[in-house]
Scaffold this motif. Structure first.
Motif, PDB file in Angstrom:
ATOM      1  N   CYS A 241       0.825  -1.194   0.000  1.00  0.00           N
ATOM      2  CA  CYS A 241       0.000   0.000   0.000  1.00  0.00           C
ATOM      3  C   CYS A 241       0.870   1.259   0.000  1.00  0.00           C
ATOM      4  N   VAL A 242       0.469   2.262  -0.799  1.00  0.00           N
ATOM      5  CA  VAL A 242       1.127   3.569  -0.824  1.00  0.00           C
ATOM      6  C   VAL A 242       0.058   4.648  -0.700  1.00  0.00           C
ATOM      7  N   VAL A 243       0.462   5.813  -0.239  1.00  0.00           N
ATOM      8  CA  VAL A 243      -0.472   6.914  -0.005  1.00  0.00           C
ATOM      9  C   VAL A 243      -0.014   8.138  -0.784  1.00  0.00           C
ATOM     10  N   ARG A 244      -0.939   8.768  -1.463  1.00  0.00           N
ATOM     11  CA  ARG A 244      -0.665   9.971  -2.259  1.00  0.00           C
ATOM     12  C   ARG A 244      -1.312  11.186  -1.617  1.00  0.00           C
ATOM     13  N   CYS A 245      -0.547  12.265  -1.534  1.00  0.00           N
ATOM     14  CA  CYS A 245      -1.067  13.537  -1.044  1.00  0.00           C
ATOM     15  C   CYS A 245      -0.645  14.638  -2.005  1.00  0.00           C
ATOM     16  N   ASP A 246      -1.570  15.475  -2.429  1.00  0.00           N
ATOM     17  CA  ASP A 246      -1.275  16.546  -3.373  1.00  0.00           C
ATOM     18  C   ASP A 246      -0.543  17.671  -2.644  1.00  0.00           C
ATOM     19  N   THR A 247       0.722  17.889  -2.975  1.00  0.00           N
ATOM     20  CA  THR A 247       1.514  18.922  -2.312  1.00  0.00           C
ATOM     21  C   THR A 247       1.194  20.321  -2.820  1.00  0.00           C
ATOM     22  N   LYS A 248       0.399  20.419  -3.880  1.00  0.00           N
ATOM     23  CA  LYS A 248       0.036  21.749  -4.388  1.00  0.00           C
ATOM     24  C   LYS A 248      -0.972  22.443  -3.482  1.00  0.00           C
ATOM     25  N   TYR A 286       0.687  15.015   8.997  1.00  0.00           N
ATOM     26  CA  TYR A 286       2.038  14.698   8.564  1.00  0.00           C
ATOM     27  C   TYR A 286       1.990  13.592   7.507  1.00  0.00           C
ATOM     28  N   TYR A 287       1.195  12.576   7.781  1.00  0.00           N
ATOM     29  CA  TYR A 287       1.013  11.483   6.836  1.00  0.00           C
ATOM     30  C   TYR A 287      -0.207  10.678   7.268  1.00  0.00           C
ATOM     31  N   VAL A 288      -0.671   9.824   6.377  1.00  0.00           N
ATOM     32  CA  VAL A 288      -1.794   8.931   6.643  1.00  0.00           C
ATOM     33  C   VAL A 288      -1.369   7.526   6.258  1.00  0.00           C
ATOM     34  N   LEU A 289      -1.481   6.589   7.193  1.00  0.00           N
ATOM     35  CA  LEU A 289      -1.137   5.200   6.903  1.00  0.00           C
ATOM     36  C   LEU A 289      -2.270   4.293   7.378  1.00  0.00           C
ATOM     37  N   PRO A 290      -2.777   3.400   6.520  1.00  0.00           N
ATOM     38  CA  PRO A 290      -3.826   2.460   6.934  1.00  0.00           C
ATOM     39  C   PRO A 290      -3.232   1.289   7.712  1.00  0.00           C
ATOM     40  N   LEU A 291      -3.952   0.819   8.727  1.00  0.00           N
ATOM     41  CA  LEU A 291      -3.464  -0.272   9.568  1.00  0.00           C
ATOM     42  C   LEU A 291      -4.322  -1.521   9.481  1.00  0.00           C
ATOM     43  N   LYS A 292      -5.641  -1.373   9.631  1.00  0.00           N
ATOM     44  CA  LYS A 292      -6.520  -2.551   9.614  1.00  0.00           C
ATOM     45  C   LYS A 292      -7.910  -2.172   9.130  1.00  0.00           C
ATOM     46  N   TYR A 293      -8.533  -3.111   8.388  1.00  0.00           N
ATOM     47  CA  TYR A 293      -9.899  -2.935   7.906  1.00  0.00           C
ATOM     48  C   TYR A 293     -10.841  -3.810   8.717  1.00  0.00           C
ATOM     49  N   TYR A 294     -11.922  -3.208   9.218  1.00  0.00           N
ATOM     50  CA  TYR A 294     -12.945  -3.933   9.970  1.00  0.00           C
ATOM     51  C   TYR A 294     -14.173  -4.108   9.074  1.00  0.00           C
ATOM     52  N   LYS A 295     -14.360  -5.331   8.609  1.00  0.00           N
ATOM     53  CA  LYS A 295     -15.417  -5.597   7.633  1.00  0.00           C
ATOM     54  C   LYS A 295     -16.808  -5.409   8.218  1.00  0.00           C
ATOM     55  N   THR A 297     -17.959  -3.417  10.525  1.00  0.00           N
ATOM     56  CA  THR A 297     -18.350  -2.014  10.719  1.00  0.00           C
ATOM     57  C   THR A 297     -17.974  -1.133   9.531  1.00  0.00           C
ATOM     58  N   ASN A 298     -17.278  -1.712   8.559  1.00  0.00           N
ATOM     59  CA  ASN A 298     -16.823  -0.957   7.383  1.00  0.00           C
ATOM     60  C   ASN A 298     -15.980   0.253   7.791  1.00  0.00           C
ATOM     61  N   GLN A 299     -15.070  -0.004   8.730  1.00  0.00           N
ATOM     62  CA  GLN A 299     -14.181   1.038   9.227  1.00  0.00           C
ATOM     63  C   GLN A 299     -12.722   0.639   9.007  1.00  0.00           C
ATOM     64  N   ILE A 300     -11.861   1.640   8.974  1.00  0.00           N
ATOM     65  CA  ILE A 300     -10.432   1.418   8.798  1.00  0.00           C
ATOM     66  C   ILE A 300      -9.689   2.117   9.929  1.00  0.00           C
ATOM     67  N   LEU A 301      -8.790   1.382  10.565  1.00  0.00           N
ATOM     68  CA  LEU A 301      -7.928   1.977  11.585  1.00  0.00           C
ATOM     69  C   LEU A 301      -6.771   2.669  10.880  1.00  0.00           C
ATOM     70  N   LEU A 302      -6.613   3.960  11.144  1.00  0.00           N
ATOM     71  CA  LEU A 302      -5.600   4.772  10.474  1.00  0.00           C
ATOM     72  C   LEU A 302      -4.634   5.362  11.492  1.00  0.00           C
ATOM     73  N   LYS A 303      -3.402   5.530  11.054  1.00  0.00           N
ATOM     74  CA  LYS A 303      -2.448   6.337  11.810  1.00  0.00           C
ATOM     75  C   LYS A 303      -2.316   7.648  11.043  1.00  0.00           C
ATOM     76  N   ILE A 304      -2.789   8.715  11.650  1.00  0.00           N
ATOM     77  CA  ILE A 304      -2.766  10.037  11.025  1.00  0.00           C
ATOM     78  C   ILE A 304      -1.823  10.903  11.841  1.00  0.00           C
ATOM     79  N   GLY A 305      -0.704  11.231  11.233  1.00  0.00           N
ATOM     80  CA  GLY A 305       0.315  11.930  11.998  1.00  0.00           C
ATOM     81  C   GLY A 305       0.800  11.043  13.120  1.00  0.00           C
ATOM     82  N   TYR A 306       0.651  11.514  14.366  1.00  0.00           N
ATOM     83  CA  TYR A 306       1.081  10.742  15.521  1.00  0.00           C
ATOM     84  C   TYR A 306      -0.106  10.307  16.374  1.00  0.00           C
ATOM     85  N   LYS A 307      -1.282  10.148  15.746  1.00  0.00           N
ATOM     86  CA  LYS A 307      -2.470   9.721  16.472  1.00  0.00           C
ATOM     87  C   LYS A 307      -3.187   8.624  15.689  1.00  0.00           C
TER      88      LYS A 307
END
Length: 344
Positions: A241-248, A286-295, A297-307
């Protein structure tokens, strides 16, 4: 005289075989197993045996190692409320939340000072201070853990932890000549993946190395990396998995696209955009990284920055992970892994 109750002949309690004992014990937590080693010599020998350690590893649950400012925790990903505090003594081996770490493989992690350790058993080993670990993984053919290390004078080398052997990789010269290294790696199906940039074109690629065959290849990103900010690669539900963020985008909200690739061949890379995310105006991303998908509840555990956050795919909204002990930390480090008895 009152009639005495009829006595029935007691039946002998069947004894457990070693296989049955191993099966029962393998489902216990590592913390319990370490305590049960003191029950008797036979249990200690059994729990320390390579066959039992492999069985326990197969039964281990994937969780989340959370590195706070004072302690290291392990969070059960299924319940999101069962927290195991691993203690303070091992924290000195762990990187602070605002620095990088190499993640976890079968319960082993690489710390910020190039220390390989098992935080569950608190065993550790110092690596050479003159080298930088790029990535690491497990080779089941030789039952050993391999580290890809960049040494200033020796190039890119492969270090087998148990065998204590060093070998210069065949791709070492080509890698050093053509690419620069970005921190972070993913290990999926015997392959290491990490992001590199071409010294000739400044274009980013994903460099792939098979730890068994030592064959390497480069994979193209599904988008232009010159005009966007890129994070990853990471493992997410068996995908690269890779994450794209528009720096513009100079003002919030920023938007992020999360792309995944389940299988790849050297000449055919098939990427799929898994989901997108729009940041809240008040967040510092700072960044967004996916960790786990919960089928369910249709939710995704994310690490966003340091939280840590739970992202709802139905409503496209996200909320902080509601775990009480996290409230006292302004920022944490987090990475997926299991608790195991694996040593080196």
């Amino acid at each position: 005289m009152a009639n005495l109750p009829h006595r029935t002949k007691s039946r002998p309690v069947p004894s457990l075989t070693q296989e049955m004992t191993m099966e029962i014990l393998s489902h216990l937590s590592v913390k319990d197993l370490l305590r049960y080693r003191s029950v008797c010599k036979a249990w200690r020998t059994l729990i320390d045996s390579p066959s039992f350690i492999r069985m326990q590893l197969k039964c281990s649950k994937l969780g989340l190692f959370i590195n706070g400012q004072q302690n290291l925790y392990w969070l059960d990903l299924d319940t999101l409320d069962s927290v195991d505090r691993l203690g303070e003594s091992i924290v000195s081996l762990m990187p602070p939340p605002d620095t990088g770490y190499m993640g976890c493989c079968n319960g082993l992690i690489i710390a910020t000072d190039d220390t390989i350790c098992n935080p569950s058993t608190r065993n550790y080993m110092k690596l050479s201070p003159l080298s930088m670990v790029i990535g690491f993984g497990y080779d089941p053919l030789i039952d050993d853990y391999k580290l890809v290390i960049e040494a200033p004078l020796c190039g890119t080398q492969l270090h087998c932890v148990k065998a204590k052997t060093w070998k210069k990789l065949s791709c070492s010269d080509a890698f050093s000549k053509n690419y620069g290294y970005h921190s972070g790696h993913a290990f999926v199906e015997n392959r290491l993946y990490w992001m590199v940039w071409s010294k000739a074109s400044c274009t980013r690629f994903i460099f792939s190395l098979d730890l068994q065959t030592e064959k390497h290849s480069t994979l193209a990103f599904p988008f232009d990396t010159k005009t966007t900010c890129v994070f990853g690669p990471v493992e997410f539900e068996g995908c690269i998995c890779v994450v794209r963020c528009d720096t513009k985008a100079t003002n919030l909200p920023w938007s992020f696209e999360i792309w995944g690739m389940r299988d790849h061949k050297e000449c055919d890379c098939s990427w799929t955009m898994l989901f997108s995310l729009v940041a809240h105006d008040s967040d510092s991303f700072y960044y967004v990284l996916p960790l786990k998908y919960y089928k369910t509840t249709n939710q995704i555990l994310l690490k966003i920055g340091y939280k840590l956050f739970l992202y709802d795919l139905k409503t496209n909204t996200y909320e902080p992970l509601n775990v009480p002990f996290l409230a006292k930390y302004e920022r944490v480090g987090a990475f997926l892994g299991v608790q195991s008895l694996v040593g080196f």
